[in-house]
Write an enzyme that holds these catalytic residues in place. Structure first.
Site, short mmCIF file in Angstrom:
data_model
loop_
_atom_site.label_atom_id
_atom_site.label_comp_id
_atom_site.label_asym_id
_atom_site.label_seq_id
_atom_site.Cartn_x
_atom_site.Cartn_y
_atom_site.Cartn_z
N PRO B 106 -32.14 6.17 5.60
CA PRO B 106 -32.67 5.70 4.13
C PRO B 106 -33.17 4.33 4.11
CG PRO B 106 -30.69 7.22 3.63
CD PRO B 106 -31.50 6.95 5.45
N GLY B 108 -33.44 0.88 3.57
CA GLY B 108 -32.63 -0.05 3.44
C GLY B 108 -31.14 0.30 3.28
N CYS B 109 -30.60 1.20 4.18
CA CYS B 109 -29.43 1.23 3.86
C CYS B 109 -28.40 1.11 5.81
CB CYS B 109 -29.39 2.93 4.35
SG CYS B 109 -27.24 4.03 4.25
N ILE B 110 -27.33 0.59 5.30
CA ILE B 110 -26.63 -0.33 5.92
C ILE B 110 -25.25 0.50 6.49
CG2 ILE B 110 -28.09 -2.84 6.28
CD1 ILE B 110 -26.09 -3.92 3.63
#
Lengths: 101, 110, 135
Positions: B106, B108-110
């Site tokens: 996704p 912005g998924c970190i």
């Protein structure tokens, strides 16, 4: 046999199209590609100058780039749409190609 | 990296996400789930299928917050909450469910 | 309690010819995680980002125009389009995608996200921001 000019910059953002129109000889061809295809649109602030140029020059636009930008159906009369194969054919039909970047 | 399935080699990135979206099928999903130590049951399939439909429509893998809200709207509040989703995908519905669905990580998924 | 700031993303480039449009959209989606007050402005060639009917099959690039429809899910519902930029390009609101958001407080009523504003109105809006990001 004459010159083929290609323009790949938006006429609203850069002078490339203007310079091309000013510095291309009568009887030459202009192919609009990438963001340059916006110059093929009807009803814009640059439409009149493109129409004027079309009296003495042949203007083409790349169909694939027109479609990508959602401006199909807004192309002004007299502009011929070509696909990539047509792009190659135009290059082979002209002596030289000048890119206005 | 790559996974082997039915004699075919499917390319993945260094974190195990499919490189080519169109490579995905249900067998590959099962294989990807195995690599996450997850058993695919109806509840997990429901989320995975939801994600694939979301991607098909919007061309992105949604952020967890957005996924939670959207699932709540479509499948009901008892499913649209992070407790439910994290029970199904303990390392994060974004990370694990997206991977199994064959989507990119996704945004912005970190 | 963190302080909510007003963010405005100003988009001035057409999609596909350069990477700006896609980069902006990614930053907007990532930034949405911080739950700030986010608005988007589309001016100059940026208005083409919202054009209906984009079909990128022929150029072999990802068509990211459907992603703008997800902005409502990300609680981004203030999308300003400059009237003068549309007019210079022979475009109207009808040529743009219909973007909506759902108002949770009014039983998920669908509302329009796009507002066509004049240059003067947009100038005022810019004055009211805490942060303006340009793409």
């Amino acid at each position: 046999m004459s010159m083929l000019h290609t323009v790949n910059k938006s006429p609203f953002e850069k002078d490339s199209m203007n310079s091309c129109l000013r510095l291309s000889a009568d009887g030459s061809s202009i192919l609009l590609i990438e963001d340059g295809v916006f110059a093929a649109q009807e009803g814009t602030v640059v439409s009149d100058s493109v129409k004027e140029a079309m009296k003495s020059k042949k203007v083409y636009a790349l169909q694939e780039d027109i479609n990508a930008r959602g401006v199909q159906g807004k192309v002004m009369d007299g502009i011929e749409l070509v696909d990539y194969a047509g792009f190659v054919k135009l290059v082979t039909e002209h002596d030289k190609v000048q890119s206005w970047v | 990296m790559a996974i082997e399935i039915d004699g075919k080699t499917i390319e993945t990135d260094e974190e195990g996400y499919l490189v080519t979206l169109s490579d995905w099928d249900e067998n590959i999903a099962l294989e990807l789930a195995k690599s996450e130590n997850l058993e695919m049951d109806d509840a997990r399939w429901e989320v995975v299928n939801f994600l694939r439909e979301y991607y098909d429509e919007y061309q992105i893998a949604p952020a967890v917050r957005v996924l939670t809200k959207a699932i709540g709207k479509k499948l009901g509040k008892d499913k649209g909450n992070s407790k439910y989703l994290y029970e199904l995908f303990p390392y994060g519905p974004g990370k694990q469910a997206c991977k199994i669905a064959g989507l990119p990580k996704p945004t912005g998924c970190i | 309690m963190s302080v909510t700031k007003k963010f405005l993303y100003v988009n001035r480039r057409a999609p596909y010819g350069t990477i700006y449009a896609w980069e902006s959209l990614e930053v907007v989606l990532i930034g949405a995680a911080f739950e700030q007050d986010v608005a988007l402005a589309f001016v100059d060639d940026g208005v083409y980002q919202l054009a209906k009917g984009q079909d990128t099959k022929g150029i072999g690039m990802k068509n990211f125009s459907p992603t703008y429809s997800a902005l409502g899910d990300y609680d981004i519902n203030k999308i300003y389009v400059e009237k003068e930029s549309l007019e210079a390009r022979g475009l109207t609101l009808e040529d743009l995608q219909h973007l909506v958001w759902e108002d949770e407080d009014e039983d998920w009523a669908e509302k329009d996200s796009i507002q066509v504003v004049t240059s003067a109105e947009l100038a005022d809006l810019m004055e009211q921001q805490d942060v303006v990001l340009s793409f």
